[in-house]
Design a protein around this motif. Structure first.
Motif, PDB file in Angstrom:
ATOM      1  N   SER A  38       0.827  -1.213   0.000  1.00  0.00           N
ATOM      2  CA  SER A  38       0.000   0.000   0.000  1.00  0.00           C
ATOM      3  C   SER A  38       0.853   1.252   0.000  1.00  0.00           C
ATOM      4  CB  SER A  38      -0.921   0.006   1.232  1.00  0.00           C
ATOM      5  OG  SER A  38      -1.838  -1.055   1.176  1.00  0.00           O
ATOM      6  N   ARG A  39       1.955   1.224   0.766  1.00  0.00           N
ATOM      7  CA  ARG A  39       2.824   2.399   0.821  1.00  0.00           C
ATOM      8  C   ARG A  39       3.621   2.573  -0.472  1.00  0.00           C
ATOM      9  NH1 ARG A  39       0.081   2.249   4.800  1.00  0.00           N
ATOM     10  NH2 ARG A  39      -1.167   3.135   3.133  1.00  0.00           N
ATOM     11  N   PHE A  40       4.019   1.441  -1.107  1.00  0.00           N
ATOM     12  CA  PHE A  40       4.797   1.534  -2.345  1.00  0.00           C
ATOM     13  C   PHE A  40       3.957   1.999  -3.528  1.00  0.00           C
ATOM     14  CE2 PHE A  40       7.638  -2.127  -0.691  1.00  0.00           C
ATOM     15  CZ  PHE A  40       8.447  -1.237  -0.022  1.00  0.00           C
ATOM     16  N   TYR A  41       2.731   1.443  -3.654  1.00  0.00           N
ATOM     17  CA  TYR A  41       1.965   1.627  -4.883  1.00  0.00           C
ATOM     18  C   TYR A  41       0.630   2.347  -4.711  1.00  0.00           C
ATOM     19  CZ  TYR A  41       5.283  -1.810  -6.670  1.00  0.00           C
ATOM     20  OH  TYR A  41       6.427  -2.467  -7.030  1.00  0.00           O
ATOM     21  N   ASP A  42       0.132   2.462  -3.483  1.00  0.00           N
ATOM     22  CA  ASP A  42      -1.147   3.119  -3.223  1.00  0.00           C
ATOM     23  C   ASP A  42      -2.278   2.560  -4.089  1.00  0.00           C
ATOM     24  OD1 ASP A  42      -2.930   4.902  -2.037  1.00  0.00           O
ATOM     25  OD2 ASP A  42      -2.562   6.458  -3.539  1.00  0.00           O
ATOM     26  N   PRO A  43      -2.486   1.238  -4.094  1.00  0.00           N
ATOM     27  CA  PRO A  43      -3.566   0.666  -4.897  1.00  0.00           C
ATOM     28  C   PRO A  43      -4.922   0.889  -4.233  1.00  0.00           C
ATOM     29  CG  PRO A  43      -2.562  -1.057  -3.590  1.00  0.00           C
ATOM     30  CD  PRO A  43      -1.767   0.212  -3.324  1.00  0.00           C
ATOM     31  N   ASP A  44      -5.996   0.828  -5.015  1.00  0.00           N
ATOM     32  CA  ASP A  44      -7.316   0.864  -4.395  1.00  0.00           C
ATOM     33  C   ASP A  44      -7.764  -0.545  -3.996  1.00  0.00           C
ATOM     34  OD1 ASP A  44      -8.495  -0.354  -6.786  1.00  0.00           O
ATOM     35  OD2 ASP A  44      -8.387   1.628  -7.687  1.00  0.00           O
ATOM     36  N   THR A  45      -7.115  -1.558  -4.593  1.00  0.00           N
ATOM     37  CA  THR A  45      -7.468  -2.946  -4.311  1.00  0.00           C
ATOM     38  C   THR A  45      -6.212  -3.813  -4.240  1.00  0.00           C
ATOM     39  OG1 THR A  45      -9.542  -2.673  -5.551  1.00  0.00           O
ATOM     40  CG2 THR A  45      -8.840  -4.938  -5.097  1.00  0.00           C
ATOM     41  N   ILE A  46      -6.173  -4.698  -3.254  1.00  0.00           N
ATOM     42  CA  ILE A  46      -5.159  -5.754  -3.208  1.00  0.00           C
ATOM     43  C   ILE A  46      -5.897  -7.077  -3.295  1.00  0.00           C
ATOM     44  CG2 ILE A  46      -3.361  -6.908  -1.864  1.00  0.00           C
ATOM     45  CD1 ILE A  46      -2.738  -4.244  -0.535  1.00  0.00           C
ATOM     46  N   LEU A  47      -5.621  -7.815  -4.346  1.00  0.00           N
ATOM     47  CA  LEU A  47      -6.249  -9.116  -4.538  1.00  0.00           C
ATOM     48  C   LEU A  47      -5.328 -10.211  -4.026  1.00  0.00           C
ATOM     49  CD1 LEU A  47      -7.690  -8.773  -8.150  1.00  0.00           C
ATOM     50  CD2 LEU A  47      -8.886  -8.457  -5.977  1.00  0.00           C
ATOM     51  N   VAL A  48      -5.904 -11.232  -3.438  1.00  0.00           N
ATOM     52  CA  VAL A  48      -5.148 -12.382  -2.963  1.00  0.00           C
ATOM     53  C   VAL A  48      -5.636 -13.608  -3.730  1.00  0.00           C
ATOM     54  CG1 VAL A  48      -4.526 -13.810  -0.978  1.00  0.00           C
ATOM     55  CG2 VAL A  48      -4.893 -11.347  -0.678  1.00  0.00           C
ATOM     56  N   GLY A  49      -4.707 -14.250  -4.436  1.00  0.00           N
ATOM     57  CA  GLY A  49      -5.059 -15.428  -5.223  1.00  0.00           C
ATOM     58  C   GLY A  49      -4.119 -16.583  -4.931  1.00  0.00           C
ATOM     59  N   GLY A  50      -4.210 -17.625  -5.731  1.00  0.00           N
ATOM     60  CA  GLY A  50      -3.383 -18.799  -5.527  1.00  0.00           C
ATOM     61  C   GLY A  50      -4.055 -19.813  -4.631  1.00  0.00           C
ATOM     62  N   GLY A  51      -3.383 -20.942  -4.437  1.00  0.00           N
ATOM     63  CA  GLY A  51      -3.980 -22.047  -3.692  1.00  0.00           C
ATOM     64  C   GLY A  51      -4.396 -21.700  -2.281  1.00  0.00           C
ATOM     65  N   MET A  52      -3.596 -20.909  -1.568  1.00  0.00           N
ATOM     66  CA  MET A  52      -3.939 -20.582  -0.188  1.00  0.00           C
ATOM     67  C   MET A  52      -5.150 -19.667  -0.092  1.00  0.00           C
ATOM     68  SD  MET A  52      -0.264 -20.301   1.781  1.00  0.00           S
ATOM     69  CE  MET A  52      -0.883 -19.019   2.845  1.00  0.00           C
ATOM     70  N   ALA A  53      -5.451 -18.952  -1.170  1.00  0.00           N
ATOM     71  CA  ALA A  53      -6.634 -18.092  -1.166  1.00  0.00           C
ATOM     72  C   ALA A  53      -7.911 -18.911  -1.100  1.00  0.00           C
ATOM     73  CB  ALA A  53      -6.646 -17.200  -2.397  1.00  0.00           C
ATOM     74  N   ASP A  54      -7.809 -20.216  -1.378  1.00  0.00           N
ATOM     75  CA  ASP A  54      -8.978 -21.085  -1.282  1.00  0.00           C
ATOM     76  C   ASP A  54      -9.515 -21.164   0.144  1.00  0.00           C
ATOM     77  OD1 ASP A  54      -8.794 -21.584  -3.971  1.00  0.00           O
ATOM     78  OD2 ASP A  54      -7.807 -23.531  -3.758  1.00  0.00           O
ATOM     79  N   ALA A  55      -8.712 -20.748   1.121  1.00  0.00           N
ATOM     80  CA  ALA A  55      -9.187 -20.714   2.512  1.00  0.00           C
ATOM     81  C   ALA A  55     -10.266 -19.656   2.690  1.00  0.00           C
ATOM     82  CB  ALA A  55      -8.020 -20.430   3.453  1.00  0.00           C
ATOM     83  N   GLY A  56     -10.390 -18.761   1.724  1.00  0.00           N
ATOM     84  CA  GLY A  56     -11.492 -17.806   1.696  1.00  0.00           C
ATOM     85  C   GLY A  56     -11.492 -16.814   2.851  1.00  0.00           C
ATOM     86  N   GLU A  57     -12.716 -16.439   3.274  1.00  0.00           N
ATOM     87  CA  GLU A  57     -12.870 -15.411   4.299  1.00  0.00           C
ATOM     88  C   GLU A  57     -12.275 -15.825   5.633  1.00  0.00           C
ATOM     89  OE1 GLU A  57     -14.020 -12.178   4.524  1.00  0.00           O
ATOM     90  OE2 GLU A  57     -13.626 -12.387   2.385  1.00  0.00           O
ATOM     91  N   TYR A  58     -12.211 -17.119   5.883  1.00  0.00           N
ATOM     92  CA  TYR A  58     -11.592 -17.587   7.130  1.00  0.00           C
ATOM     93  C   TYR A  58     -10.196 -17.002   7.282  1.00  0.00           C
ATOM     94  CZ  TYR A  58      -8.994 -20.787  10.159  1.00  0.00           C
ATOM     95  OH  TYR A  58      -8.184 -21.310  11.126  1.00  0.00           O
ATOM     96  N   PHE A  59      -9.431 -16.993   6.211  1.00  0.00           N
ATOM     97  CA  PHE A  59      -8.058 -16.485   6.240  1.00  0.00           C
ATOM     98  C   PHE A  59      -8.008 -14.984   5.967  1.00  0.00           C
ATOM     99  CE2 PHE A  59      -3.855 -16.092   3.907  1.00  0.00           C
ATOM    100  CZ  PHE A  59      -3.081 -16.099   5.065  1.00  0.00           C
ATOM    101  N   LEU A  60      -8.740 -14.521   4.947  1.00  0.00           N
ATOM    102  CA  LEU A  60      -8.667 -13.108   4.580  1.00  0.00           C
ATOM    103  C   LEU A  60      -9.149 -12.187   5.687  1.00  0.00           C
ATOM    104  CD1 LEU A  60      -9.668 -12.916   0.809  1.00  0.00           C
ATOM    105  CD2 LEU A  60      -7.413 -12.716   1.855  1.00  0.00           C
ATOM    106  N   SER A  61     -10.125 -12.633   6.473  1.00  0.00           N
ATOM    107  CA  SER A  61     -10.600 -11.794   7.579  1.00  0.00           C
ATOM    108  C   SER A  61      -9.481 -11.569   8.601  1.00  0.00           C
ATOM    109  CB  SER A  61     -11.818 -12.432   8.248  1.00  0.00           C
ATOM    110  OG  SER A  61     -11.494 -13.696   8.808  1.00  0.00           O
ATOM    111  N   MET A  62      -8.625 -12.589   8.808  1.00  0.00           N
ATOM    112  CA  MET A  62      -7.476 -12.422   9.700  1.00  0.00           C
ATOM    113  C   MET A  62      -6.493 -11.413   9.122  1.00  0.00           C
ATOM    114  SD  MET A  62      -6.509 -16.297  10.802  1.00  0.00           S
ATOM    115  CE  MET A  62      -7.768 -17.532  11.118  1.00  0.00           C
ATOM    116  N   VAL A  63      -6.251 -11.512   7.816  1.00  0.00           N
ATOM    117  CA  VAL A  63      -5.322 -10.582   7.162  1.00  0.00           C
ATOM    118  C   VAL A  63      -5.828  -9.154   7.318  1.00  0.00           C
ATOM    119  CG1 VAL A  63      -4.264  -9.904   4.982  1.00  0.00           C
ATOM    120  CG2 VAL A  63      -4.580 -12.337   5.508  1.00  0.00           C
TER     121      VAL A  63
END
Length: 369
Positions: A293-318
């Motif tokens: 966020s500090r380097f690029y100031d994006p409006d969205t950060i997407l998380v993909g790949g196999g570990m993203a299959d954990a869904g909201e369980y993991f992303l909510s922690m992030v």
């Protein structure tokens, strides 16, 4: 599009012209079958996206609105030379022709081919790739363009993933977006000002950003210590869990074969050690997202790949850790979301590069981006 001649082989460096000629010759017979279909040019135009992996090559015919209408897959094989440059070129050409054949299209409707590949890619050349250790400055774009006789554009697979999401996925229409792909390693793609950010040499490897410089920092496969990949990739989750479980005499799944999926599954069941590993992983990823966020100031950060299959369980922690770590002097409006295109993102993203290049008229076959 009329029948084009072979595209020039301008970037053949350490890979010899002989190897290129062998790859092209092996594909000529198959390509001729589709070239014979050039009787007319249909109203609709299409692009082919190729997703090259360590074990197979996948291709899909993609409409100009981003919809896949056919797919094909070809194993690279396990022979002594199965990962040799000319063999991989043959596989890419074959799977491309198979996908077009499956769509029932005339070759005249294909306006360009995009190829997403692992490794360091710049201007159509794969300079190095861990999955293809014998490759050195391999002119993949020119070799495939020479065989198929059409424009071919090459990009890194992480860049393909973010182009796919920006074209038809969760970041559709966004001009400022970053994507973190959590697999065996960590890949990062960035779009800023509506353009893919690639750096001076196509060597942006944000997965090797250092997040821990302490004396006990973990060693990364790249040779550095403290890379985010050594803390938040699927491989590192499994390695850290095996270390913790072995030290504690844990009696869960077999320690030697423990995978990241096993760790997440155990955490969901309430296992204390597994839950600790998952939460630590979420915190490391949140640290990285703050830095992005500090380097690029994006409006969205997407998380993909196999570990993203954990869904909201993991992303909510992030997100929770991100909220605790971020600055307070200014607001942070970045949205951290799961990517949505899944296993076809490589195909769609590679086709997106071919489509955008054809639309703007920039580049030529084999140049890549």
């Amino acid at each position: 599009m009329g029948k084009p001649g072979p595209w020039p082989l301008a970037t053949a460096t350490t890979t010899t012209t002989t190897a290129l000629a062998a790859a092209a010759a092996a594909a000529t017979a198959a390509a001729a079958v589709l070239l014979l279909r050039r009787a007319h040019c249909p109203e609709n135009v299409y692009f082919v996206g190729v997703d090259l992996g360590a074990t197979n090559a996948k291709a899909g015919v993609v409409r100009k609105d981003g919809e896949i209408i056919s797919t094909a897959s070809k194993p690279l094989g396990t022979g002594v030379d199965s990962h040799a440059f000319h063999r991989v070129v043959e596989a890419i050409v074959a799977v491309t022709l198979d996908a077009v054949d499956a769509a029932g299209l005339a070759w005249t409707s294909i306006r360009g081919v995009g190829v997403g590949t692992p490794g360091h890619v710049h201007r159509g050349v794969v300079h190095a790739a861990a999955n293809f250790p014998e490759w050195a400055h391999a002119p993949l774009g020119d070799a495939v363009a020479h065989a198929l006789r059409c424009p071919v554009f090459v990009l890194n697979d992480a860049d393909a993933a973010i182009l796919a999401e920006r074209w038809v996925g969760e970041a559709k229409g966004s001009g400022e977006v970053a994507m973190v792909t959590l697999g065996t390693g960590i890949g990062v793609g960035v779009v800023s000002g509506g353009q893919l950010v690639q750096g001076s040499r196509g060597l942006i490897e944000a997965g090797h950003s250092i997040v821990d410089s302490g004396p006990s920092a973990r060693l990364c496969g790249c040779g550095q210590k403290g890379c985010i990949e050594a803390y938040a990739s699927a491989r590192s989750v499994a390695a850290r869990a095996r270390e913790v479980f072995a030290a504690s005499g844990h009696s869960g799944p077999s320690v030697d074969t423990l995978s990241a999926a096993d760790v997440f599954a155990a955490a969901r069941r309430g296992d204390e050690l597994a839950s600790r590993i998952v939460d630590e992983t979420a915190r490391w990823l949140a640290v990285f997202c703050v830095n992005v966020s500090r380097f690029y100031d994006p409006d969205t950060i997407l998380v993909g790949g196999g570990m993203a299959d954990a869904g909201e369980y993991f992303l909510s922690m992030v997100r929770q850790h991100f909220s605790q770590l971020r600055w307070t002097v200014l607001p942070d409006t970045v949205s951290i979301k799961a990517a949505c295109l899944g296993r076809h993102s490589g195909i769609v993203g590679a086709a997106a590069l071919a489509a955008s290049t054809a639309e703007t008229g920039t580049g030529r076959g084999g140049d890549g981006q």
